[in-house]
Design a protein around this motif. Structure first.
Motif, PDB file in Angstrom:
ATOM      1  N   THR A   1       0.750  -1.048  -0.109  1.00 56.39           N
ATOM      2  CA  THR A   1       0.100   0.079  -0.117  1.00 56.39           C
ATOM      3  C   THR A   1       0.793   1.436   0.216  1.00 56.39           C
ATOM      4  O   THR A   1       0.265   2.316   0.169  1.00 56.39           O
ATOM      5  CB  THR A   1      -1.080   0.111   1.271  1.00 56.39           C
ATOM      6  N   GLY A   2       2.079   1.084  -0.358  1.00 54.99           N
ATOM      7  CA  GLY A   2       3.290   2.321  -0.534  1.00 54.99           C
ATOM      8  C   GLY A   2       3.885   2.373   1.137  1.00 54.99           C
ATOM      9  O   GLY A   2       4.601   3.500   1.024  1.00 54.99           O
ATOM     10  N   ALA A   3       3.814   1.738   1.813  1.00 56.06           N
ATOM     11  CA  ALA A   3       4.270   1.729   3.188  1.00 56.06           C
ATOM     12  C   ALA A   3       5.751   1.055   3.040  1.00 56.06           C
ATOM     13  O   ALA A   3       6.654   1.475   3.801  1.00 56.06           O
ATOM     14  CB  ALA A   3       3.636   1.316   4.216  1.00 56.06           C
ATOM     15  N   TYR A   4       6.211   0.241   2.027  1.00 55.89           N
ATOM     16  CA  TYR A   4       7.448  -0.643   2.035  1.00 55.89           C
ATOM     17  C   TYR A   4       7.800  -1.249   3.165  1.00 55.89           C
ATOM     18  O   TYR A   4       8.940  -1.193   3.659  1.00 55.89           O
ATOM     19  CB  TYR A   4       8.253   0.544   1.580  1.00 55.89           C
ATOM     20  N   TYR A   5       7.021  -2.423   3.654  1.00 61.82           N
ATOM     21  CA  TYR A   5       6.919  -3.059   4.547  1.00 61.82           C
ATOM     22  C   TYR A   5       7.998  -4.281   4.036  1.00 61.82           C
ATOM     23  O   TYR A   5       7.497  -4.745   2.904  1.00 61.82           O
ATOM     24  CB  TYR A   5       5.752  -3.696   5.081  1.00 61.82           C
ATOM     25  N   PRO A   6       9.213  -4.456   4.667  1.00 63.03           N
ATOM     26  CA  PRO A   6       9.967  -5.642   4.257  1.00 63.03           C
ATOM     27  C   PRO A   6       9.594  -6.929   3.761  1.00 63.03           C
ATOM     28  O   PRO A   6       9.851  -7.374   2.901  1.00 63.03           O
ATOM     29  CB  PRO A   6      10.989  -5.579   5.175  1.00 63.03           C
ATOM     30  N   PRO A   7       8.583  -7.462   4.597  1.00 60.71           N
ATOM     31  CA  PRO A   7       7.964  -8.917   4.303  1.00 60.71           C
ATOM     32  C   PRO A   7       7.441  -8.810   2.725  1.00 60.71           C
ATOM     33  O   PRO A   7       7.296  -9.826   2.131  1.00 60.71           O
ATOM     34  CB  PRO A   7       6.831  -9.246   5.181  1.00 60.71           C
ATOM     35  N   GLU A   8       6.848  -7.731   2.304  1.00 64.61           N
ATOM     36  CA  GLU A   8       6.250  -7.674   1.055  1.00 64.61           C
ATOM     37  C   GLU A   8       7.090  -7.928   0.142  1.00 64.61           C
ATOM     38  O   GLU A   8       6.791  -8.731  -1.048  1.00 64.61           O
ATOM     39  CB  GLU A   8       5.750  -6.428   0.702  1.00 64.61           C
ATOM     40  N   ILE A   9       8.497  -7.774   0.004  1.00 62.24           N
ATOM     41  CA  ILE A   9       9.505  -8.114  -1.030  1.00 62.24           C
ATOM     42  C   ILE A   9      10.298  -9.394  -1.054  1.00 62.24           C
ATOM     43  O   ILE A   9      10.975  -9.879  -1.915  1.00 62.24           O
ATOM     44  CB  ILE A   9      10.416  -6.629  -1.161  1.00 62.24           C
ATOM     45  N   MET A  10       9.963  -9.945   0.436  1.00 58.78           N
ATOM     46  CA  MET A  10      10.591 -11.267   0.563  1.00 58.78           C
ATOM     47  C   MET A  10      10.121 -12.485   0.455  1.00 58.78           C
ATOM     48  O   MET A  10      10.747 -13.447  -0.019  1.00 58.78           O
ATOM     49  CB  MET A  10      11.288 -11.099   2.074  1.00 58.78           C
ATOM     50  N   GLY A  11       8.697 -12.526   0.306  1.00 57.47           N
ATOM     51  CA  GLY A  11       8.110 -13.736   0.315  1.00 57.47           C
ATOM     52  C   GLY A  11       7.679 -14.014  -1.140  1.00 57.47           C
ATOM     53  O   GLY A  11       7.579 -13.303  -2.081  1.00 57.47           O
ATOM     54  N   SER A  12       7.372 -15.258  -1.227  1.00 55.07           N
ATOM     55  CA  SER A  12       6.754 -16.361  -0.593  1.00 55.07           C
ATOM     56  C   SER A  12       7.360 -17.832  -0.851  1.00 55.07           C
ATOM     57  O   SER A  12       7.799 -17.741  -2.207  1.00 55.07           O
ATOM     58  CB  SER A  12       5.207 -16.457  -0.425  1.00 55.07           C
ATOM     59  N   GLY A  13       7.191 -18.737  -0.172  1.00 49.86           N
ATOM     60  CA  GLY A  13       7.530 -20.208  -0.489  1.00 49.86           C
ATOM     61  C   GLY A  13       6.817 -20.924  -1.074  1.00 49.86           C
ATOM     62  O   GLY A  13       5.525 -20.688  -1.328  1.00 49.86           O
ATOM     63  N   ILE A  14       6.999 -22.448  -0.983  1.00 54.62           N
ATOM     64  CA  ILE A  14       6.222 -23.523  -1.789  1.00 54.62           C
ATOM     65  C   ILE A  14       6.684 -24.628  -1.191  1.00 54.62           C
ATOM     66  O   ILE A  14       8.017 -24.904  -0.867  1.00 54.62           O
ATOM     67  CB  ILE A  14       6.605 -23.486  -3.210  1.00 54.62           C
ATOM     68  N   ALA A  15       5.875 -25.735  -1.102  1.00 57.90           N
ATOM     69  CA  ALA A  15       6.232 -27.190  -0.904  1.00 57.90           C
ATOM     70  C   ALA A  15       5.814 -28.086  -1.924  1.00 57.90           C
ATOM     71  O   ALA A  15       4.426 -28.020  -2.143  1.00 57.90           O
ATOM     72  CB  ALA A  15       5.660 -27.571   0.700  1.00 57.90           C
ATOM     73  N   ILE A  16       6.517 -28.867  -2.127  1.00 54.92           N
ATOM     74  CA  ILE A  16       6.113 -30.103  -2.891  1.00 54.92           C
ATOM     75  C   ILE A  16       6.083 -31.406  -2.050  1.00 54.92           C
ATOM     76  O   ILE A  16       7.034 -31.804  -1.408  1.00 54.92           O
ATOM     77  CB  ILE A  16       6.935 -30.390  -4.031  1.00 54.92           C
ATOM     78  N   LEU A  17       4.959 -32.009  -1.922  1.00 56.93           N
ATOM     79  CA  LEU A  17       4.770 -33.480  -0.844  1.00 56.93           C
ATOM     80  C   LEU A  17       3.334 -34.060  -1.492  1.00 56.93           C
ATOM     81  O   LEU A  17       2.760 -33.804  -2.104  1.00 56.93           O
ATOM     82  CB  LEU A  17       4.441 -32.875   0.466  1.00 56.93           C
ATOM     83  N   ASP A  18       3.746 -35.215  -1.002  1.00 56.60           N
ATOM     84  CA  ASP A  18       2.504 -36.389  -1.395  1.00 56.60           C
ATOM     85  C   ASP A  18       1.613 -36.159  -0.169  1.00 56.60           C
ATOM     86  O   ASP A  18       1.814 -37.383   0.882  1.00 56.60           O
ATOM     87  CB  ASP A  18       3.070 -37.811  -1.687  1.00 56.60           C
ATOM     88  N   TYR A  19       0.937 -35.439   0.140  1.00 58.99           N
ATOM     89  CA  TYR A  19      -0.086 -35.218   1.289  1.00 58.99           C
ATOM     90  C   TYR A  19      -0.942 -36.226   1.433  1.00 58.99           C
ATOM     91  O   TYR A  19      -1.389 -36.617   2.627  1.00 58.99           O
ATOM     92  CB  TYR A  19      -0.685 -33.792   1.362  1.00 58.99           C
ATOM     93  N   ASP A  20      -1.299 -36.938   0.119  1.00 58.51           N
ATOM     94  CA  ASP A  20      -2.723 -38.152   0.353  1.00 58.51           C
ATOM     95  C   ASP A  20      -2.133 -39.233   0.348  1.00 58.51           C
ATOM     96  O   ASP A  20      -2.834 -40.250   0.164  1.00 58.51           O
ATOM     97  CB  ASP A  20      -3.581 -37.561  -0.664  1.00 58.51           C
TER      98      ASP A  20
END
Length: 585
Positions: free
Chosen positions: A57-76
């Motif tokens: 929203t224009g506040a430049y909060y650091p988390p905005e530019i750092m994320g995000s991740g992903i998981a590959i898994l056989d959950y079922d």
């Protein structure tokens, strides 16, 4: 230790594999790599439809530019790999969506998303969004990283999610659903967390948890930072105090105890982002390496008594060869040079080289980045997700690097999100890594803001595919189109006396007249992401296989037991269960 549905006594036979939903995929012949398409983007054609949203929203909060991740898994547990993607959110709760610089996508909003792979039983690679029925949309916080591990030893993978805010633990119920057990597990720490990893550091058969934390940024303490042109910029890691990582010991009864101070992990701080766990000094116990942003990297050596010592400086992997603490983001460990030990690769900021640390076998490292041609190629890029993997099945570990800036790219000024860069692919040619990005396919011509990268055999065809997340952009499924031109072998390990995941187990593939190839059972590394736990070996061409036929595979389990299995043919997915092979003294 709980055990609701432990897998025991599974034989090496193909019939048992088929009974558990695994299949053997056979390739008629291996042949030299053809020029042309290496990876293709199959996200849209397979239904992996996801758009990341940073909530700026224009506040430049650091988390905005750092994320995000992903998981590959056989959950079922059906034998194919599913995909779990983390989502951002609007951090300033006083704002509304109309204040957002980039409107949120409607189709997959809000929260994290779980996509089930329909390859088994349909035979067609297709993803279906099952987030709501699975119950894993998140807690409304800004998703950062994810770790996968069977913490309760019931035979199915659980999910740990790191956030800017309280973290989450989802227990897999074994019926396609998850339960939020964060509170009872004691893991709801509220902080700016990044990557995380499950590991059994004390060899008690239960997976413990290591959580990397970035810095002490808070919304209330948000600072205004500017670039050289006088424009507003995201603040760097040095603008906020660094934090120590967290180590949680699994008591075997569904609860984790914070042992950060007791273990020594809490004695050092850093702007932690990436983590990888491996036995770096060859003593049979799991160590931990943390990539820190603008602070020295940490190498936590396991003292085999519940204590860790930080030995990054003395071991030669805290700084680069110039004695500088670089902007460590992503990290991977593996035996790239085939000498049997775990080497380390770290991604860094634009204007800095990525760093390749070669292990001497005893946990001491040398920066050999320039020797292997990986210095100058990385200067124009800011690297995040990365992994050693053999994309062309020639038996050598190659490298992928997901790139995306955190500072405004001058040539992109005036664009809505001016942080785009291209990703990179490097081919291991024994004495040097050759960049092959230009030949890797049209998806490598895209300029995006890539962050997390997870690796695994998504379509069960014997080669390694990649899923990449983009900050404020779409997820990409990079299907490998070249690996099956060579022979391969994939192994899924199942512990019985050790943790069912067998994380940390070392696997050696023996071929007549050749040095063994060593791999490690792991899902950690890269950046904010988790990978396919199956161990993958490239075996090369028909001619190479005739010259050096398969002999056996050796597994060194986490409790140090050793077993061997004879190999009959390549091009198979095989399940190895502890206790079903031939024990070695």
């Amino acid at each position: 230790m709980t055990s609701r549905r432990r897998v025991v006594g599974v034989s090496f036979a193909l019939a048992a594999l088929l009974a558990t939903g695994w299949r053997s995929v056979e390739v008629t012949s291996g042949r030299p790599m053809d020029k042309g398409l290496v990876f293709k983007d199959a996200s849209k054609s397979t239904g992996l439809d996801f758009q990341h949203f940073i909530g700026a929203t224009g506040a430049y909060y650091p988390p905005e530019i750092m994320g995000s991740g992903i998981a590959i898994l056989d959950y079922d547990g059906d034998g194919d790999l599913d995909v779990y993607l983390l989502q951002g959110t609007l951090l300033d709760k006083t704002k509304s969506w109309k204040d957002a610089a980039f409107p949120p996508p409607e189709k997959h909003w809000p929260g994290n998303r779980l996509f089930r792979n329909e390859l088994i039983p349909t035979g067609k690679l297709r993803f279906v969004d099952v987030t709501e029925q699975a119950g894993v949309a998140g807690n409304g916080e800004f998703g950062m990283g994810v770790a996968v591990g069977d913490y309760d030893n019931d035979g199915d993978p659980d999910l740990f999610v790191t956030n800017f805010g309280p973290n989450l633990l989802y227990r897999n119920n074994g019926d396609g659903t998850f339960t939020d057990v964060t509170k009872q597990a004691g893991l709801g720490h509220d902080s700016f967390s990044a990557s995380a990893a499950f590991l059994d550091y004390d060899k008690d058969g239960s997976l413990d948890l290591f959580v990397v934390r970035y810095n002490a940024f808070t919304l209330q303490g948000n600072k205004k930072c500017y670039n050289f042109a006088g424009g507003r910029e995201y603040c760097g890691p040095g603008d906020y105090s660094p934090l120590s990582s967290k180590l949680y010991h699994n008591d075997g009864h569904g609860h984790f105890v914070d042992v950060s101070q007791k273990s020594g992990i809490g004695t050092a701080t850093g702007n932690g982002l990436g983590v990888v766990c491996a036995d770096f000094n060859g003593d049979g116990w799991m160590d931990i390496y943390v990539a820190n942003d603008k602070t020295p990297n940490h190498l936590w050596i396991n003292q085999r008594n519940g204590i860790f010592q930080e030995r990054g400086l003395i071991s030669g992997c805290a700084f680069n060869a110039d004695g500088k603490a670089l902007s460590g983001m992503g990290v991977t460990a593996g035996d790239f040079d085939g000498d049997g030990d775990e080497d380390i690769f770290v991604t860094n900021l634009t204007g800095e080289p990525n760093t390749l640390y070669r292990n001497d076998g005893s946990g001491f490292f040398e920066d050999v980045t320039n020797l292997y041609g990986l210095g100058h190629t990385s200067f124009p890029f800011t690297g995040f997700g990365t992994l050693w993997f053999d994309y062309d099945n020639d038996g050598r570990l190659d490298l992928f690097v997901a790139n995306g800036e955190i500072r405004v790219v001058d040539s992109q000024r005036g664009k809505p999100f001016p942080y785009s860069q291209k990703n990179q692919l490097f081919h291991n040619e024994a004495k040097i890594f050759r960049e092959v990005t230009a030949q890797a396919g049209a998806v490598f011509e895209l300029s995006e803001v890539s962050r997390g990268a997870a690796f695994g055999d998504i379509d069960n065809d014997g080669d390694i595919d990649i899923v990449v997340t983009n900050a404020n952009g779409p997820a990409r499924l990079l299907l490998n189109e070249i690996g099956t031109q060579n022979h391969w072998l994939e192994l899924r390990l199942r512990g019985v006396h050790t943790s069912p995941d067998a994380y940390g187990a070392r696997v050696a593939l023996f071929r007549k007249g050749r040095a063994p190839l060593w791999r490690r059972v792991a899902t950690d590394g890269s950046y904010l992401s988790a990978h396919d736990p199956r161990v993958h070996f490239g075996l090369g061409t028909d001619a190479e296989l005739r010259e050096a036929p398969l002999e056996q595979v050796l597994v060194v389990w986490p409790d140090d037991d050793k077993e061997t299995w004879k190999l009959t043919k390549p091009d198979q997915l095989l399940l190895l269960t502890e206790g079903t092979g031939g024990f070695v003294k």
